[in-house]
Design a protein around this motif. Structure first.
Motif, short mmCIF file in Angstrom:
data_model
loop_
_atom_site.label_atom_id
_atom_site.label_comp_id
_atom_site.label_asym_id
_atom_site.label_seq_id
_atom_site.Cartn_x
_atom_site.Cartn_y
_atom_site.Cartn_z
N ALA A 66 0.82 -1.21 0.00
CA ALA A 66 0.00 0.00 0.00
C ALA A 66 0.85 1.26 0.00
N ALA A 67 2.03 1.19 0.60
CA ALA A 67 2.93 2.34 0.59
C ALA A 67 3.59 2.53 -0.77
N GLY A 68 3.52 1.50 -1.60
CA GLY A 68 4.03 1.59 -2.96
C GLY A 68 2.93 2.04 -3.90
N ALA A 69 2.87 1.42 -5.05
CA ALA A 69 1.94 1.90 -6.07
C ALA A 69 0.69 1.03 -6.20
N THR A 70 0.50 0.05 -5.34
CA THR A 70 -0.63 -0.87 -5.48
C THR A 70 -1.93 -0.20 -5.04
N ASP A 71 -3.00 -0.44 -5.79
CA ASP A 71 -4.32 0.13 -5.49
C ASP A 71 -4.77 -0.32 -4.10
N PRO A 72 -5.03 0.62 -3.19
CA PRO A 72 -5.41 0.22 -1.83
C PRO A 72 -6.73 -0.54 -1.76
N LEU A 73 -7.63 -0.32 -2.69
CA LEU A 73 -8.90 -1.06 -2.66
C LEU A 73 -8.69 -2.52 -3.06
N VAL A 74 -7.77 -2.75 -3.97
CA VAL A 74 -7.40 -4.13 -4.32
C VAL A 74 -6.76 -4.80 -3.10
N LEU A 75 -5.89 -4.07 -2.43
CA LEU A 75 -5.24 -4.60 -1.24
C LEU A 75 -6.23 -4.81 -0.10
N ASP A 76 -7.24 -3.96 -0.02
CA ASP A 76 -8.24 -4.12 1.02
C ASP A 76 -8.99 -5.44 0.84
N HIS A 77 -9.28 -5.77 -0.40
CA HIS A 77 -9.92 -7.07 -0.67
C HIS A 77 -8.98 -8.20 -0.31
N ALA A 78 -7.69 -8.02 -0.62
CA ALA A 78 -6.70 -9.05 -0.27
C ALA A 78 -6.61 -9.22 1.23
N ALA A 79 -6.69 -8.12 1.97
CA ALA A 79 -6.66 -8.20 3.44
C ALA A 79 -7.90 -8.91 3.96
N GLU A 80 -9.03 -8.65 3.35
CA GLU A 80 -10.30 -9.27 3.78
C GLU A 80 -10.22 -10.79 3.68
N ILE A 81 -9.73 -11.29 2.56
CA ILE A 81 -9.70 -12.74 2.38
C ILE A 81 -8.57 -13.39 3.16
N ARG A 82 -7.66 -12.60 3.67
CA ARG A 82 -6.59 -13.13 4.52
C ARG A 82 -6.94 -13.04 6.02
N THR A 83 -8.15 -12.61 6.33
CA THR A 83 -8.58 -12.46 7.72
C THR A 83 -9.85 -13.28 7.93
N PRO A 84 -9.72 -14.56 8.28
CA PRO A 84 -10.90 -15.43 8.38
C PRO A 84 -11.87 -15.05 9.50
N SER A 85 -11.36 -14.52 10.59
CA SER A 85 -12.21 -14.24 11.75
C SER A 85 -13.05 -12.99 11.55
N PRO A 86 -14.38 -13.09 11.63
CA PRO A 86 -15.23 -11.89 11.53
C PRO A 86 -14.89 -10.85 12.59
#
Length: 225
Positions: A66-86
């Motif tokens: 996220a500190a680089g050039a990657t779209d934060p919304l794409v990364l947010d989805h990536a974070a969501e699927i990497r966090t199994p616990s609601p």
């Protein structure tokens, strides 16, 4: 070899007194203390080492990207699927929202305004951290280091209250964890540098996820997670 000076903005952002809400979270160690898995400096260090090499690495890589050039919304989805616990998903978004609120006051930047508008309910905390780091003029390595450090400093600080742990012992635990924190940050930056979100670490800690769900149902607790 002389090390380059640390950017003071990183010190501000990583300071536990920065009003980003992290002080209210134990990083799962409150549950570990109650279960008897953490009871002293030795077992706390083992807990933090495991957390650093799993969820810590995953979060640090998301922050670096996220500190680089990657779209934060794409990364947010990536974070969501990497966090199994609601429970942990909800906590991460609350922390992200609070961090963004504090950062918009500290480092006004169009990127922060865009993220606030795109994710009014809060983006995941490591993703926000990376965007904030960039707005503060920091590098992906800075973001990764700060997030990796936070993954262990939160539980250590919490144990001063939870266990009555001697603050000198707590400081010693963090000092011993400094080299692995630096190594995890380097690994996170290397993963983020590929530019491929699918290649970011997906390491998790199932026991932390299960404990978080149980912790969320406790009628009385010191920490939010």
């Amino acid at each position: 070899m002389t090390r380059p000076p640390t950017d003071p903005a990183l010190l501000v952002l990583a300071d536990g007194r920065f009003p980003a809400g992290g002080h209210a979270h134990s990083g799962g160690v409150e549950s570990a203390v109650r279960a008897g898995r953490v009871g002293d400096a030795r077992t706390l260090e083992a807990f933090c080492t495991g957390r650093l090499h799993t969820t810590g690495l995953t979060a640090a890589a998301l922050a670096a990207a996220a500190a680089g050039a990657t779209d934060p919304l794409v990364l947010d989805h990536a974070a969501e699927i990497r966090t199994p616990s609601p429970a942990l998903r909800a906590a991460s978004r609350r922390l992200g929202r609070q961090l963004l609120r504090a950062a918009r006051a500290a480092w006004p930047d169009p990127a922060l305004e865009r993220l606030a508008g795109a994710a009014p309910g809060g983006a995941h905390q490591p993703v926000v951290f990376g965007v904030v780091a960039a707005a503060a003029g920091l590098s992906p390595a800075d973001a990764a280091t700060a997030v990796a450090y936070e993954s262990v400093s939160g539980p250590v600080t919490a144990c001063v209250r939870l266990l009555g742990l001697d603050p000198f012992e707590a400081a010693a635990v963090l000092a011993r964890l400094a080299p692995p924190v630096a190594a995890i940050a380097r690994e996170a930056v290397a993963a983020a540098a590929t530019g491929d979100v699918d290649l970011l670490p997906t390491l998790g800690a199932p026991l932390l996820d299960l404990a978080a769900e149980d912790h969320a149902r406790w009628p009385v607790r010191l920490f939010a997670t």
